[in-house]
Design a protein around this motif. Structure first.
Motif, PDB file in Angstrom:
ATOM      1  N   THR A 140       0.852  -1.189   0.000  1.00 34.85           N
ATOM      2  CA  THR A 140       0.000   0.000   0.000  1.00 34.85           C
ATOM      3  C   THR A 140       0.883   1.233   0.000  1.00 34.85           C
ATOM      4  N   ALA A 141       0.453   2.270  -0.673  1.00 40.97           N
ATOM      5  CA  ALA A 141       1.219   3.515  -0.728  1.00 40.97           C
ATOM      6  C   ALA A 141       1.315   4.180   0.637  1.00 40.97           C
ATOM      7  N   PHE A 142       0.548   3.692   1.609  1.00 38.89           N
ATOM      8  CA  PHE A 142       0.538   4.301   2.936  1.00 38.89           C
ATOM      9  C   PHE A 142       1.360   3.507   3.941  1.00 38.89           C
ATOM     10  N   SER A 143       2.167   2.560   3.450  1.00 37.44           N
ATOM     11  CA  SER A 143       2.962   1.737   4.365  1.00 37.44           C
ATOM     12  C   SER A 143       4.029   2.559   5.097  1.00 37.44           C
ATOM     13  N   PHE A 144       4.339   3.763   4.608  1.00 39.19           N
ATOM     14  CA  PHE A 144       5.340   4.608   5.268  1.00 39.19           C
ATOM     15  C   PHE A 144       4.776   5.292   6.502  1.00 39.19           C
ATOM     16  N   GLY A 145       3.454   5.269   6.666  1.00 38.74           N
ATOM     17  CA  GLY A 145       2.843   5.962   7.794  1.00 38.74           C
ATOM     18  C   GLY A 145       2.537   7.413   7.450  1.00 38.74           C
ATOM     19  N   ASP A 146       2.226   8.176   8.446  1.00 33.88           N
ATOM     20  CA  ASP A 146       1.822   9.575   8.252  1.00 33.88           C
ATOM     21  C   ASP A 146       3.048  10.487   8.391  1.00 33.88           C
ATOM     22  N   ILE A 147       3.818  10.604   7.299  1.00 31.43           N
ATOM     23  CA  ILE A 147       5.022  11.439   7.366  1.00 31.43           C
ATOM     24  C   ILE A 147       4.860  12.753   6.614  1.00 31.43           C
ATOM     25  N   ASP A 157      13.154   1.787   3.863  1.00 32.40           N
ATOM     26  CA  ASP A 157      14.019   1.873   5.040  1.00 32.40           C
ATOM     27  C   ASP A 157      13.640   2.999   5.991  1.00 32.40           C
ATOM     28  N   ASN A 158      12.614   3.779   5.622  1.00 35.47           N
ATOM     29  CA  ASN A 158      12.159   4.846   6.514  1.00 35.47           C
ATOM     30  C   ASN A 158      11.432   4.238   7.715  1.00 35.47           C
ATOM     31  N   ASP A 159      11.934   4.478   8.891  1.00 36.50           N
ATOM     32  CA  ASP A 159      11.302   3.931  10.095  1.00 36.50           C
ATOM     33  C   ASP A 159      10.764   5.062  10.957  1.00 36.50           C
ATOM     34  N   THR A 160       9.687   5.676  10.493  1.00 34.87           N
ATOM     35  CA  THR A 160       9.095   6.770  11.264  1.00 34.87           C
ATOM     36  C   THR A 160       8.304   6.239  12.443  1.00 34.87           C
ATOM     37  N   GLY A 161       7.735   5.063  12.276  1.00 36.03           N
ATOM     38  CA  GLY A 161       6.890   4.503  13.329  1.00 36.03           C
ATOM     39  C   GLY A 161       5.562   5.214  13.468  1.00 36.03           C
ATOM     40  N   ASN A 162       5.314   6.199  12.613  1.00 32.28           N
ATOM     41  CA  ASN A 162       4.088   6.997  12.720  1.00 32.28           C
ATOM     42  C   ASN A 162       2.984   6.388  11.856  1.00 32.28           C
ATOM     43  N   TYR A 163       2.673   5.130  12.120  1.00 32.13           N
ATOM     44  CA  TYR A 163       1.644   4.435  11.349  1.00 32.13           C
ATOM     45  C   TYR A 163       0.259   4.816  11.862  1.00 32.13           C
ATOM     46  N   ARG A 164      -0.677   4.914  10.920  1.00 30.42           N
ATOM     47  CA  ARG A 164      -2.041   5.266  11.322  1.00 30.42           C
ATOM     48  C   ARG A 164      -2.815   4.067  11.861  1.00 30.42           C
ATOM     49  N   ASN A 165      -2.333   2.868  11.584  1.00 27.39           N
ATOM     50  CA  ASN A 165      -3.000   1.655  12.048  1.00 27.39           C
ATOM     51  C   ASN A 165      -2.046   0.469  11.906  1.00 27.39           C
ATOM     52  N   HIS A 166      -2.480  -0.684  12.377  1.00 32.63           N
ATOM     53  CA  HIS A 166      -1.639  -1.892  12.341  1.00 32.63           C
ATOM     54  C   HIS A 166      -1.451  -2.389  10.905  1.00 32.63           C
ATOM     55  N   ALA A 170       2.065  -3.500   9.334  1.00 33.98           N
ATOM     56  CA  ALA A 170       2.270  -4.874   8.878  1.00 33.98           C
ATOM     57  C   ALA A 170       2.749  -4.899   7.431  1.00 33.98           C
ATOM     58  N   LYS A 171       2.217  -4.012   6.608  1.00 32.67           N
ATOM     59  CA  LYS A 171       2.636  -3.944   5.208  1.00 32.67           C
ATOM     60  C   LYS A 171       4.095  -3.490   5.110  1.00 32.67           C
ATOM     61  N   HIS A 172       4.466  -2.508   5.919  1.00 30.08           N
ATOM     62  CA  HIS A 172       5.844  -2.011   5.903  1.00 30.08           C
ATOM     63  C   HIS A 172       6.804  -3.100   6.384  1.00 30.08           C
ATOM     64  N   ALA A 173       6.409  -3.826   7.420  1.00 33.13           N
ATOM     65  CA  ALA A 173       7.242  -4.927   7.923  1.00 33.13           C
ATOM     66  C   ALA A 173       7.433  -5.987   6.843  1.00 33.13           C
ATOM     67  N   SER A 174       6.392  -6.266   6.081  1.00 28.32           N
ATOM     68  CA  SER A 174       6.481  -7.253   4.998  1.00 28.32           C
ATOM     69  C   SER A 174       7.447  -6.790   3.914  1.00 28.32           C
ATOM     70  N   GLU A 175       7.384  -5.506   3.574  1.00 32.87           N
ATOM     71  CA  GLU A 175       8.289  -4.957   2.554  1.00 32.87           C
ATOM     72  C   GLU A 175       9.742  -5.131   2.981  1.00 32.87           C
ATOM     73  N   LYS A 176      10.024  -4.759   4.213  1.00 33.83           N
ATOM     74  CA  LYS A 176      11.406  -4.840   4.701  1.00 33.83           C
ATOM     75  C   LYS A 176      11.899  -6.288   4.725  1.00 33.83           C
ATOM     76  N   TYR A 177      11.042  -7.193   5.142  1.00 32.06           N
ATOM     77  CA  TYR A 177      11.403  -8.614   5.170  1.00 32.06           C
ATOM     78  C   TYR A 177      11.733  -9.114   3.762  1.00 32.06           C
ATOM     79  N   LEU A 178      10.865  -8.792   2.806  1.00 30.06           N
ATOM     80  CA  LEU A 178      11.031  -9.298   1.443  1.00 30.06           C
ATOM     81  C   LEU A 178      12.280  -8.745   0.768  1.00 30.06           C
ATOM     82  N   LEU A 179      12.568  -7.472   0.963  1.00 27.89           N
ATOM     83  CA  LEU A 179      13.751  -6.898   0.324  1.00 27.89           C
ATOM     84  C   LEU A 179      15.039  -7.436   0.959  1.00 27.89           C
ATOM     85  N   GLU A 180      14.992  -7.726   2.230  1.00 26.95           N
ATOM     86  CA  GLU A 180      16.167  -8.334   2.871  1.00 26.95           C
ATOM     87  C   GLU A 180      16.366  -9.759   2.346  1.00 26.95           C
ATOM     88  N   LYS A 181      15.279 -10.502   2.200  1.00 26.88           N
ATOM     89  CA  LYS A 181      15.359 -11.858   1.666  1.00 26.88           C
ATOM     90  C   LYS A 181      15.797 -11.863   0.204  1.00 26.88           C
TER      91      LYS A 181
END
Length: 367
Positions: A140-147, A157-166, A170-181
């Motif tokens: 989702t285009a909103f996986s970066f949170g409200d920045i 790699d942006n870790d603002t932590g300012n997510y509007r919801n879980h 979760a989408k951002h965590a999935s992106e980071k996992y997949l790119l590392e893999k």
């Protein structure tokens, strides 16, 4: 070409399937569709119902027989057991479009949201990483949170932590996992991020969408309202919502499939101004007893009416973070080079999509 596509009965997944078949029909040997049974409806029946609908592209309607030979429906219960249906076959593209969209901010919902999005994505990748040539993740285009500010395509790699919801987290965590893999296993991964989905802009039927969510839920709330109460809607004059037509998003996804683009936001260059958009939405459903406020309305501040209380205790809980987000500017230079955005008036489009939904009584497609 052999493809696995999850979420094929969903709003975006179904359009991706149609676009794949339209754009790459001669190249495709097989499209495997893991589908859940629904109530008493078998997975194969769900796909058959979808392909029999009148709300699908003309190309699909005119080539149903040939398309049926390319589609292989798999019971989603077997999705983590690829050998059960692939035997020794390898797959060119695994497109993971399925997702559990839940905009809840309740701490109790976090475990389920992460299980259905992050953990499930991890399980799929582990099960298929040695059987595929490329993994395509629809985020989702909103996986970066409200920045707010200028948003580019590479922000995993942006870790603002300012997510509007879980869901965003979760989408951002999935992106980071997949790119590392992708790095450790030397397997190409592509992250594609559509923004809020709206009705078709170019493909017939115009303004059609198979499932009414996000701003449609806002419209439906006031469409179904029988009260004459007034309501104050908390939003900011600078806030906007990025809305993208579903047919455009699906066409972009298929066009970039064979490219080496790793991250791409599929967004409109402009946000629809929230206040102007709300005026259009409420006009379309015939609700006029409202005003805007920049104050946060809660139980502590008190409610002006029963309708206002009901709104803020139901859909308002989920939508409030978006109605008060920081304004963003989206870099669409790369996107426009892939597929130019159709020219249309954002506010007129919003009214027409809501009017289409209203005519359909906000009923989702039974696929």
């Amino acid at each position: 070409m052999k493809i696995i596509l999850t979420g094929a009965t969903g709003t975006l997944g179904s359009r991706i399937l149609f676009s794949l078949l339209e754009q790459k029909f001669d190249q495709i040997d097989s499209v495997y569709l893991p589908v859940r049974g629904k109530a008493a409806t078998h997975p194969e029946t769900r796909i058959r119902n979808m392909l029999s609908s009148q709300n699908i592209p003309e190309f699909i309607q005119n080539n149903r027989s040939a398309i049926a030979h390319k589609i292989k429906v798999i019971d989603a219960k077997n999705i983590l057991e690829p050998t059960s249906y692939l035997q020794d076959e390898n797959i060119d593209y695994f497109i993971h479009s399925a997702g559990y969209v839940n905009l809840s901010t309740d701490p109790a919902a976090k475990k389920e949201v992460f299980k259905e999005n992050f953990e499930f994505t991890k399980d799929i990748f582990k099960a298929y990483s040695n059987r595929i040539n490329k993994f395509v993740y629809i985020s989702t285009a909103f996986s970066f949170g409200d920045i707010g500010g200028i948003v580019k395509n590479d922000y995993v790699d942006n870790d603002t932590g300012n997510y509007r919801n879980h869901y965003e987290a979760a989408k951002h965590a999935s992106e980071k996992y997949l790119l590392e893999k992708s790095k450790t296993e030397n397997l190409p991964v592509q992250i594609l991020r559509p923004s809020v989905l709206g009705g078709n802009i170019e493909e017939a039927p115009n303004f059609f969408i198979s499932k009414y969510m996000v701003f449609y839920l806002f419209a439906k709330f006031f469409y179904n309202n029988k009260s004459k109460d007034g309501i104050r809607i908390a939003t900011d004059s600078a806030t906007g919502l990025n809305i993208i037509p579903t047919d455009y998003a699906a066409n972009v996804i298929v066009k970039v499939l064979e490219t080496n683009i790793q991250q791409l936001n599929i967004v409109h260059a402009e946000e629809t101004n929230m206040m102007k958009g709300i005026v259009q939405v409420l006009d379309a459903v015939g609700f006029s007893n409202f005003s805007f406020t920049d104050e946060q309305i809660t139980t502590a501040t008190g409610f002006a009416s029963k309708l206002e209380e009901f709104y803020y205790e139901t859909i308002g809980v989920h939508l409030h973070p978006y109605l008060n987000s920081k304004p963003s500017e989206w870099d669409t230079t790369l996107l426009e080079s892939i597929l130019p955005m159709p020219k249309y008036n954002l506010e007129d489009y919003l009214m027409q999509t809501v009017s289409f939904a209203k005519a359909a009584n906000f009923r989702n497609q039974k696929w």
